[in-house]
Design an enzyme around this catalytic site. Structure first.
Site, PDB file in Angstrom:
ATOM      1  N   LYS A   1     -13.353 -15.321 -19.485  1.00 17.48           N
ATOM      2  CA  LYS A   1     -13.403 -16.507 -19.179  1.00 17.48           C
ATOM      3  C   LYS A   1     -13.497 -17.612 -20.454  1.00 17.48           C
ATOM      4  O   LYS A   1     -14.013 -17.147 -21.401  1.00 17.48           O
ATOM      5  CB  LYS A   1     -14.751 -16.955 -18.484  1.00 17.48           C
TER       6      LYS A   1
ATOM      7  N   LYS B   1     -10.610 -16.946 -24.886  1.00 11.60           N
ATOM      8  CA  LYS B   1     -10.295 -18.310 -25.204  1.00 11.60           C
ATOM      9  C   LYS B   1      -8.659 -18.503 -25.583  1.00 11.60           C
ATOM     10  O   LYS B   1      -8.011 -17.573 -26.168  1.00 11.60           O
ATOM     11  CB  LYS B   1     -11.004 -18.987 -26.784  1.00 11.60           C
TER      12      LYS B   1
HETATM   13  N1  GLU Z   1     -13.930 -24.625 -22.770  1.00 13.05           N
HETATM   14  C1  GLU Z   1     -15.353 -24.758 -22.365  1.00 13.05           C
HETATM   15  C2  GLU Z   1     -16.352 -23.912 -23.239  1.00 13.05           C
HETATM   16  O1  GLU Z   1     -16.143 -23.689 -24.605  1.00 13.05           O
HETATM   17  C3  GLU Z   1     -15.446 -24.259 -20.861  1.00 13.05           C
HETATM   18  C4  GLU Z   1     -15.033 -22.995 -20.542  1.00 13.05           C
HETATM   19  C5  GLU Z   1     -14.763 -22.470 -19.090  1.00 13.05           C
HETATM   20  O2  GLU Z   1     -15.175 -23.315 -18.190  1.00 13.05           O
HETATM   21  O3  GLU Z   1     -14.232 -21.482 -19.052  1.00 13.05           O
HETATM   22  O4  GLU Z   1     -17.300 -23.477 -22.917  1.00 13.05           O
END
Ligand code: GLU
Length: 474
Positions: free
Chosen positions: A71, A107
């Site tokens: 995620k 990411k």
């Molecule tokens: N981009 C956000 C973070 O860095 C959210 C990641 C997500 O919701 O998967 O935590």
């Protein structure tokens, strides 16, 4: 951002890991397995831009698959590079572990300046990127679930979903392939504000602790605290809005074009500042405010709480000694370099680490994913039953006492939880529990000198248990 600073960012994350690993008692093998990025997918794909074809560079990194799906967000920025995405994916693993979100870290990044692309171009790039992820099996509700990050939002997530559905139209759980979607496209209420609201819940816990506040010569509570926020994107804006609702004073606000300071000390009204920025195209020259240029100087303002809510490495060796804030809340990922952190800790600053403080986004993403897999809105089944049960209870109270409950009080007591109520309460509970777990580790273990080391140690312990139980490592 230069290649050097990406190296600094990645090195900082690994240094933080090593420092925390040293206070745990896990074997070298487990620690090494946790530390490395498992899979790095770098791609180049052509996209038609006007009459030309542009070759776009993009990434998806899966840092850890100890829990699936992986995620993490997708960022659109000209400065995206492999090390940056690796550092961000790494942080996601620890972030999920700290807030008990059962995912591995990942990411993505696309190296473009979204402000220079038309909506059409952004759509083509996003859809092509998604197709590349599908091609290599790097996306799916059980595999890897992207979300918004810097430069992306619900619109991009809707394009990702639509593209994924085109390849998987009979998969019943396909809507769980991405989170941060618009509510009309199977998103969840409260996702947009989630990171900012999580920052609020987190900082509220920090300033509740009397002993910690005494050490900083601060009173407890958020009310009246002087706050500076750097970055008024989705995270910074909602943080500012919710802080203001709870009587914190927004005395400094910074954006990329410049920053403003409130010389009266009463604090800005965030909605009015946003309106001014929309009308004039800049945060500068807000009536009654003092302009601050270059914008980085806002980080050095005299305040109680500083919230960097934009990009990594903004507090570094060159300005750490000039920071006057007593509490730094990392709403952005990686805003403080490891060298700068040493200077700040020596000054006694409480640094609230990103992997805890900005975890509200992924926490509500987890709720969205659960909603998508269960195919039902939270609150749908129980809300009316709960309202009727409370109402019957009040009827009994009325008949026993002979007195009637006022309509307003009745409505308040019988209010059944809706989706937004449940999302906020789940988020609040998550942030409170996570803070107390890392605070306890910090205070109970003399080898743990700060909250970041504590957060890393908590995360490492949770991940190590999984490898141990799998029997992979002794
Ligand atoms: N981009 C956000 C973070 O860095 C959210 C990641 C997500 O919701 O998967 O935590």
């Amino acid at each position: 951002m230069s290649a050097n600073s990406h190296q600094d960012f990645y090195d900082s994350v690994q240094r933080y890991f090593d420092r925390a690993a040293a206070v745990t008692d896990h074997s070298k093998g487990i620690l090494e397995q946790i530390r490395h990025c498992n899979s790095v997918y770098r791609m180049h794909f052509p996209v038609r831009i006007g009459n030309d074809v542009k070759v776009v560079e993009a990434y998806r990194v899966q840092h850890s698959q100890h829990k699936l799906p992986c995620k993490g967000g997708i960022r659109y920025s000209e400065s995206v590079n492999q090390l940056e995405v690796m550092a961000l994916a790494t942080l996601m693993t620890y972030k999920c572990a700290v807030v008990d979100v059962p995912f591995g870290g990942a990411k993505g990044g696309i190296k473009i300046n979204p402000r220079e692309c038309s909506v059409d171009e952004l759509e083509r790039i996003t859809r092509r990127y998604t197709a590349e992820l599908v091609r290599k099996n790097f996306i799916g509700p059980a595999i890897d679930v992207p979300a918004p990050d810097y430069g992306t939002g619900p619109r991009e997530m809707a394009w990702i979903l639509d593209t994924y559905l085109a390849f998987n139209n009979s998969m019943i759980d396909a809507y769980g392939c991405v989170t941060g979607k618009p509510v009309t496209q199977s998103g969840i209420r409260g996702r947009i504000e989630a990171t900012g609201r999580g920052v609020f819940y987190g900082i509220r816990e920090v300033v509740k602790n009397k002993e910690d506040m005494d050490a900083l010569d601060l009173t407890t509570g958020l009310e009246g605290k002087k706050v500076v926020i750097q970055g008024l994107g989705n995270v910074g804006y909602h943080t500012a809005r919710i802080f203001q609702e709870h009587d914190a004073l927004l005395i400094g606000l910074a954006e990329y074009e410049g920053a403003i300071y409130d010389p009266t000390g009463k604090g800005f009204d965030i909605e009015k500042v946003m309106k001014h920025r929309k009308e004039t195209g800049s945060i500068l020259n807000y009536p009654g405010a003092t302009n601050i240029e270059p914008t980085e100087k806002a980080l050095e303002l005299d305040c109680d709480i500083l919230i960097p809510a934009a990009l990594e490495n903004v507090i570094h060796n060159g300005n750490a000694h000039l920071i006057k804030a007593k509490i730094i809340g990392e709403a952005a990922n990686g805003p403080v370099t490891a060298d700068a952190e040493e200077t700040l800790l020596k000054k006694g600053v409480i640094l609230v680490p990103d992997m805890f403080l900005n975890a509200g986004g992924v926490t509500v993403s987890y709720f969205e994913w659960l909603k998508n897999l269960s195919h039902v809105r939270f609150g749908r089944m129980g809300r009316r039953f709960q309202e009727a049960a409370s109402s019957r209870m009040l009827d009994v109270v009325e008949s026993l006492t002979g007195r009637s409950v006022k309509t307003e009080a009745r409505e308040m007591v019988t209010h059944g939880a809706s989706e937004i109520d449940l999302v906020r309460s789940g988020l609040e509970d998550t942030m409170i529990n996570a803070y107390h777990a890392i605070h306890k580790t910090w205070r109970d273990n003399p080898k743990v000198t700060d909250l970041r080391t504590a957060a890393f140690a908590v995360a490492i312990d949770k991940i190590a248990v999984i490898y141990k139980e799998l029997g992979v490592f002794p």
